[in-house]
Write an enzyme that holds these catalytic residues in place. Structure first.
Site, PDB file in Angstrom:
ATOM      1  CB  SER A  26     -12.485 -39.446 -89.665  1.00  0.00           C
ATOM      2  OG  SER A  26     -11.922 -38.339 -88.683  1.00  0.00           O
TER       3      SER A  26
ATOM      4  CD  GLU B 291     -23.300 -42.405 -91.083  1.00  0.00           C
ATOM      5  OE1 GLU B 291     -22.211 -42.816 -91.820  1.00  0.00           O
ATOM      6  OE2 GLU B 291     -23.317 -41.657 -90.705  1.00  0.00           O
TER       7      GLU B 291
ATOM      8  CD1 TRP C 155     -16.654 -53.431 -82.691  1.00  0.00           C
ATOM      9  CD2 TRP C 155     -15.609 -51.383 -83.022  1.00  0.00           C
ATOM     10  NE1 TRP C 155     -16.704 -52.998 -84.053  1.00  0.00           N
ATOM     11  CE2 TRP C 155     -15.822 -51.920 -84.475  1.00  0.00           C
ATOM     12  CE3 TRP C 155     -14.955 -50.270 -82.932  1.00  0.00           C
ATOM     13  CZ2 TRP C 155     -15.312 -51.286 -85.331  1.00  0.00           C
ATOM     14  CZ3 TRP C 155     -14.311 -49.663 -84.101  1.00  0.00           C
ATOM     15  CH2 TRP C 155     -14.661 -50.158 -85.340  1.00  0.00           C
TER      16      TRP C 155
ATOM     17  CD  GLU D   2     -23.443 -42.223 -86.194  1.00  0.00           C
ATOM     18  OE1 GLU D   2     -23.804 -43.323 -86.513  1.00  0.00           O
ATOM     19  OE2 GLU D   2     -22.448 -41.818 -86.857  1.00  0.00           O
TER      20      GLU D   2
ATOM     21  CD  GLU E  11     -13.553 -43.182 -82.570  1.00  0.00           C
ATOM     22  OE1 GLU E  11     -12.856 -43.427 -83.748  1.00  0.00           O
ATOM     23  OE2 GLU E  11     -14.370 -43.556 -82.423  1.00  0.00           O
TER      24      GLU E  11
HETATM   25  C1  IDC Z   1     -16.791 -44.789 -86.409  1.00  0.00           C
HETATM   26  C2  IDC Z   1     -15.759 -45.192 -85.176  1.00  0.00           C
HETATM   27  C3  IDC Z   1     -14.774 -45.655 -85.119  1.00  0.00           C
HETATM   28  C4  IDC Z   1     -14.730 -47.142 -86.019  1.00  0.00           C
HETATM   29  C5  IDC Z   1     -15.458 -46.602 -87.279  1.00  0.00           C
HETATM   30  C6  IDC Z   1     -15.760 -48.024 -87.902  1.00  0.00           C
HETATM   31  O1  IDC Z   1     -16.087 -43.770 -84.360  1.00  0.00           O
HETATM   32  O2  IDC Z   1     -14.193 -46.210 -84.079  1.00  0.00           O
HETATM   33  O3  IDC Z   1     -13.207 -47.505 -86.468  1.00  0.00           O
HETATM   34  O4  IDC Z   1     -16.590 -46.278 -87.064  1.00  0.00           O
HETATM   35  O5  IDC Z   1     -15.712 -47.776 -89.380  1.00  0.00           O
HETATM   36  C7  IDC Z   1     -20.369 -42.317 -88.927  1.00  0.00           C
HETATM   37  C8  IDC Z   1     -20.808 -43.908 -88.490  1.00  0.00           C
HETATM   38  C9  IDC Z   1     -20.289 -44.153 -87.399  1.00  0.00           C
HETATM   39  C10 IDC Z   1     -18.614 -43.939 -87.279  1.00  0.00           C
HETATM   40  C11 IDC Z   1     -18.617 -42.525 -87.019  1.00  0.00           C
HETATM   41  C12 IDC Z   1     -17.223 -41.782 -86.972  1.00  0.00           C
HETATM   42  O6  IDC Z   1     -22.068 -44.025 -88.482  1.00  0.00           O
HETATM   43  O7  IDC Z   1     -19.825 -45.687 -87.440  1.00  0.00           O
HETATM   44  O8  IDC Z   1     -17.888 -44.434 -86.140  1.00  0.00           O
HETATM   45  N1  IDC Z   1     -19.198 -41.758 -88.207  1.00  0.00           N
HETATM   46  O9  IDC Z   1     -16.582 -42.009 -88.073  1.00  0.00           O
HETATM   47  N2  IDC Z   1     -20.882 -41.701 -89.774  1.00  0.00           N
HETATM   48  C13 IDC Z   1     -20.143 -40.400 -89.962  1.00  0.00           C
HETATM   49  C14 IDC Z   1     -18.886 -40.570 -88.970  1.00  0.00           C
END
Ligand code: IDC
Length: 476
Positions: free
Chosen positions: A272, A176, A72, A265, A306
């Site tokens: 979200s 995850e 991305w 992370e 975001e």
């Molecule tokens: C989110 C990105 C978002 C994207 C999405 C894809 O921030 O732009 O559209 O993934 O499904 C996680 C994940 C991580 C997530 C992030 C926020 O590991 O991939 O990224 N998040 O939602 N776990 C908890 C939060």
């Protein structure tokens, strides 16, 4: 005689002490410390008694930033970005997030070769800068790690081989796990053979294993760890807008019980990745991480609109960011990471002297760490026959997608048939058999970073012609 030599010794000792004072006074010590990169100072990391430790066996705190999905936002995998994070945010670790399922994921139609090249770039830049790097197999919508077990084994075998001699590379084998399939039972079923695959070639690198419910169930490895392998750690993720005291106490219990945990992370927004920010809860989380010297890696280095993004969506820069380029998350993180007493590698005086560069990264630094990367692309734009010969007109684009300008360049074309030149422009062309060599004209030697130049020629051959390869090299 004896007295004189005694006096001599006395003089020498006084002189030495004086010199020592002078050296300390003028900050020789700190300058030396500033010159050492995180890796140079700490070497290979390992897991000892539930802690991540450096080569001397002392606790080492991973302080990192994660990329967004590599396919991305590939543009942030560049040396200047990593340098800015290292020097101005005190980041010592970069996490390269390779999505498996979402949007051009590695197992869902993404270009595997390009994605691996991005990982390679990321590892190279981090290594050059003496930083640690985590290669993250980013499962997410594919909540059960077993879904892509076969691909994972193949991928990690390749990575472990490639980076066998890199003491700074760590492997995160399932971002995850979630849903029914992402149970601890399935995670263990997946992790064991994957770790075994890595260990066949790489005996020491830290392997990080995800935990159920989006890497929140750190109590699972606490009660039922993966056995038989050294240097295994587990991941725990939190987003301070959603996750609060109850999850903090779960992490605290695990840390107290000696579970080797890394927060690979986190964010201060909602889970979200968007929505409200909660820096207050974020600070409480940081306090806990600092107290137990738990490593942390923030999501994510991107300018996506975001709240988790560390950059403003209006920021188009891919490195050398200034305060006004940072989102609220970015500003909070830089502050949290650079705070004097945040408990992170406390003896670490690294780069503090470069802080004033924050608003004005020097040209020198860019020059020092940038690299040109020139690629060539040829296209046949016209062709015709006359007197039994073939005439082909080619347009050749040279693109510099590196981090510094190319001061010169050279292009070699390998042709299918012997070639001679009818006409050419924007370069100095020479044909010899099936090889065409091209040097710059005197006005287009330089290709700026991000720049493109166009050259062209008409080539005559006695049989139908084709370009077999284009090899472009920057000359600096
Ligand atoms: C989110 C990105 C978002 C994207 C999405 C894809 O921030 O732009 O559209 O993934 O499904 C996680 C994940 C991580 C997530 C992030 C926020 O590991 O991939 O990224 N998040 O939602 N776990 C908890 C939060």
């Amino acid at each position: 005689m004896k007295k004189r030599s005694q006096r001599k010794w006395k003089c020498c000792t006084i002189l030495c002490i004086l010199l020592l004072f002078l050296a300390v006074g003028f900050g020789v010590d700190t300058r030396q410390a500033a010159a050492a990169s995180p890796y140079k100072k700490n070497g290979r990391l390992s897991v000892k008694k539930g802690k991540i430790v450096n080569k001397k066996g002392r606790p080492f705190v991973i302080q990192g930033v994660s990329t967004h999905g590599l396919s991305w936002f590939p543009e942030y995998v560049n040396k200047r970005a990593f340098l800015t994070l290292r020097n101005q945010w005190k980041v010592n670790t970069i996490r390269l997030a390779l999505y498996t399922a979402e949007y051009n994921g590695y197992c869902s139609g993404g270009n595997k070769k390009e994605l691996e090249q991005l990982i390679d770039k990321g590892v190279r830049y981090a290594t050059d800068l003496g930083m640690y790097v985590i290669i993250d197999w980013h499962i997410l919508s594919d909540g059960n790690p077993l879904t892509h077990k076969k691909e994972a084994k193949k991928f990690f075998r390749k990575m472990a081989k490639k980076y066998k001699n890199y003491g700074n590379v760590m492997y995160e084998i399932c971002n995850e796990p979630n849903g029914g399939g992402g149970s601890w039972k399935n995670i263990k079923k997946y992790a064991k053979p994957v770790i075994k695959t890595i260990r066949k070639v790489n005996k020491k690198a830290i392997v990080i294993v995800g935990t159920p419910t989006w890497s929140q169930e750190i109590d699972k490895p606490q009660n039922d760890p993966i056995t038989g392998y050294k240097n295994v750690a587990y991941s725990f993720h939190f987003y301070a807008g959603t996750h609060k005291a109850d999850l903090r106490s779960r992490l605290k219990t695990a840390a107290k019980n000696g579970v080797p945990v890394i927060v690979t992370e986190f964010g201060i927004c909602d889970a979200s990745g968007n929505g409200n920010m909660n820096p207050k809860e974020g600070n409480l989380w940081m306090r806990l991480l600092n107290q137990y010297k738990i490593g942390r890696v923030c999501w994510s280095l991107a300018n996506k609109a975001e709240s988790a993004s560390l950059l403003k969506s209006s920021c188009k820069k891919t490195g050398g960011w200034r305060t006004q380029d940072l989102s609220a998350s970015g500003k909070w993180l830089r502050q949290a990471y650079t705070k004097k007493k945040n408990g992170v590698n406390e003896d670490d005086t690294l780069y503090e002297d470069e802080e004033e560069n924050t608003e004005n990264p020097s040209q020198e630094t860019e020059q020092e760490y940038g690299e040109p990367h020139v690629t060539g692309q040829a296209e046949k734009v016209n062709s015709w026959g006359s007197d039994g010969d073939w005439h082909n007109q080619y347009k050749i684009l040279l693109r510099n997608d590196g981090t510094a300008s190319a001061k010169g360049w050279k292009v070699v074309l390998q042709m299918k048939e012997a070639a001679s030149l009818e006409n050419s422009w924007n370069g100095t062309f020479q044909c010899s058999g099936r090889t065409v060599t091209i040097d710059p004209a005197d006005y287009n030697q330089k290709i700026e970073a991000g720049g493109v130049i166009e050259i062209g020629c008409i080539i005559i051959s006695a049989a139908p012609q084709e370009i077999l390869s284009v090899e472009a090299t920057p000359l600096n």
